[in-house]
Design a protein around this motif. Sequence first.
Motif, PDB file in Angstrom:
ATOM      1  N   LEU A 304       0.833  -1.212   0.000  1.00  0.00           N
ATOM      2  CA  LEU A 304       0.000   0.000   0.000  1.00  0.00           C
ATOM      3  C   LEU A 304       0.864   1.257   0.000  1.00  0.00           C
ATOM      4  N   VAL A 305       1.856   1.298   0.875  1.00  0.00           N
ATOM      5  CA  VAL A 305       2.683   2.498   1.010  1.00  0.00           C
ATOM      6  C   VAL A 305       3.451   2.770  -0.296  1.00  0.00           C
ATOM      7  N   THR A 306       4.047   1.727  -0.866  1.00  0.00           N
ATOM      8  CA  THR A 306       4.808   1.968  -2.102  1.00  0.00           C
ATOM      9  C   THR A 306       3.869   2.287  -3.258  1.00  0.00           C
ATOM     10  N   PHE A 307       2.657   1.738  -3.227  1.00  0.00           N
ATOM     11  CA  PHE A 307       1.707   2.135  -4.270  1.00  0.00           C
ATOM     12  C   PHE A 307       1.459   3.639  -4.183  1.00  0.00           C
ATOM     13  N   LEU A 308       1.116   4.114  -2.983  1.00  0.00           N
ATOM     14  CA  LEU A 308       0.747   5.531  -2.852  1.00  0.00           C
ATOM     15  C   LEU A 308       1.918   6.459  -3.148  1.00  0.00           C
ATOM     16  N   LEU A 309       3.113   6.076  -2.714  1.00  0.00           N
ATOM     17  CA  LEU A 309       4.253   6.994  -2.843  1.00  0.00           C
ATOM     18  C   LEU A 309       4.914   6.925  -4.209  1.00  0.00           C
ATOM     19  N   LEU A 310       4.817   5.791  -4.895  1.00  0.00           N
ATOM     20  CA  LEU A 310       5.558   5.628  -6.148  1.00  0.00           C
ATOM     21  C   LEU A 310       4.662   5.256  -7.341  1.00  0.00           C
ATOM     22  N   VAL A 311       3.799   4.250  -7.157  1.00  0.00           N
ATOM     23  CA  VAL A 311       2.999   3.800  -8.307  1.00  0.00           C
ATOM     24  C   VAL A 311       1.962   4.846  -8.693  1.00  0.00           C
ATOM     25  N   ARG A 312       1.296   5.412  -7.688  1.00  0.00           N
ATOM     26  CA  ARG A 312       0.266   6.405  -8.008  1.00  0.00           C
ATOM     27  C   ARG A 312       0.842   7.586  -8.794  1.00  0.00           C
ATOM     28  N   PRO A 313       1.940   8.206  -8.330  1.00  0.00           N
ATOM     29  CA  PRO A 313       2.532   9.270  -9.145  1.00  0.00           C
ATOM     30  C   PRO A 313       2.897   8.785 -10.554  1.00  0.00           C
ATOM     31  N   GLY A 314       3.347   7.531 -10.654  1.00  0.00           N
ATOM     32  CA  GLY A 314       3.687   6.974 -11.970  1.00  0.00           C
ATOM     33  C   GLY A 314       2.459   6.880 -12.866  1.00  0.00           C
ATOM     34  N   THR A 324       1.898  15.592 -10.083  1.00  0.00           N
ATOM     35  CA  THR A 324       1.882  14.202  -9.621  1.00  0.00           C
ATOM     36  C   THR A 324       2.208  14.100  -8.127  1.00  0.00           C
ATOM     37  N   THR A 325       2.229  15.244  -7.457  1.00  0.00           N
ATOM     38  CA  THR A 325       2.662  15.207  -6.051  1.00  0.00           C
ATOM     39  C   THR A 325       1.616  14.543  -5.154  1.00  0.00           C
ATOM     40  N   THR A 326       2.100  13.921  -4.106  1.00  0.00           N
ATOM     41  CA  THR A 326       1.240  13.298  -3.101  1.00  0.00           C
ATOM     42  C   THR A 326       0.912  14.366  -2.056  1.00  0.00           C
TER      43      THR A 326
END
Length: 407
Positions: A304-314, A324-326
């Motif tokens: 979940l954490v890597t999705f939100l921090l990396l995949v979502r911006p991708g 694309t900022t969180t």
Amino acid sequence: MTDLLDLDSTLARMLAALTPLPTVEEPLETAAGCYLAESVRAAQTVPPFDNSAMDGYAVAAEDPELLRSGSLRIAQRIYAGAGPGPALRPGTCARIFTGAPLPAGADAVIAQEEASVTADDRVTFHTRPERGACVRSAGGDVKVGEIIAQAGDVLHPGRLALLIAAGHQRIRVHQRPKVVVLTTGDELRAPGSPLEPGQIHDSNGPMLAALAQQAGATVVRRQRVGDEPEALRLALTAAAKDGDAVICSGGVSVGDADHVRDILAEEGEITFWRLALKPGKPFAFGTLAARPFFGLPGNPVSALVTFLLLVRPGILRLSGARDTTTTRLPAVLLGPVNKRPGRRDFQRGRFRIGADGRLCVEACTRQDSNILSTLTEGNCLIDLPKDSGNLDAGSQVDIVPLFEANG
Ligand code: AMP
Ligand code: MG
């Protein structure tokens, strides 16, 4: 630990390696949630004509009889959707309803709450209107030709409404990313199915598919794969053919059954692996058949954490998003937090608005990356800097809100 990569610079590198998908022209209604490929000018003025903001009476503010007696004859009724009717004559007004066009000669509307009908066709007003009162002027919202949206803006419901009001019907947007979600592990079974000893339900698959959808992607396939290398190789290469991007969980760490990275290296390219991040250290990013590949750790919280921090911006970058900022919000720690220097730590916590109106946040008691219950106990991630040690109550931190606020 020195070989671990910094989150921000790695994220920037990843975003630079991704290109927005091609554009398509689509009806606005089906393009909701997509990102605009070009800036948009108003095709027409909004509102297109002067109209009433209230149910009431359209008047000429300087009408001599109105100024003298405060009373006028009602000469016509104008409903929303009707034409503006004949021009007002001196000494008369028009009964008018919200959204109806003002007749020529009228320059103000008096709300019906400020008026008393004294005879069939006469009305007395309890107020003197200013010119322009309760009138929505043509172009008061948007003027024809004005830029009303920029390339990279999301077509959220409000923007959709604005573009339609300004005369648009079709719009050029970036394609929504089609993603394949793979979950790897011999232990994984379909949701709800009976479990043999050693097996667990695949909770990451549905979670990652839902997250991808919320990020604006279309999930074209979701699939479970075992840890057998050849089956994994086939599944990964097929996934890269079917999607614009592959999101894969498990098998990226250093265990004997972790083959995803080897396959990625052989069949494609690893751009980076291993971040100074907790949870989520084994995250890998690369390309497979020239498609972006996101390799997430199998532990659900790490995924979940890597999705939100990396995949979502991708996904946002592939979608053509300008930003694309969180989202991060400042908050005050309600209690102390344990943290070892060395990795940026995103602890699960619960935030709320404190008595002083500021956001305050409490870390969940258990922070292990397998503890799924913290994903519902908590409603945010607390972003703790890489080099920070333990923090005291009262410290200022940044939080990343999770999911929807209601419930
Ligand atoms: P891995 O990253 O493959 O070493 O997995 C780390 C941990 O996450 C193990 O305990 C796995 O059983 C668990 N795990 C892996 N994939 C999933 C999944 N799809 N759903 C739930 N737990 C998983
Ligand atoms: Mg595994």
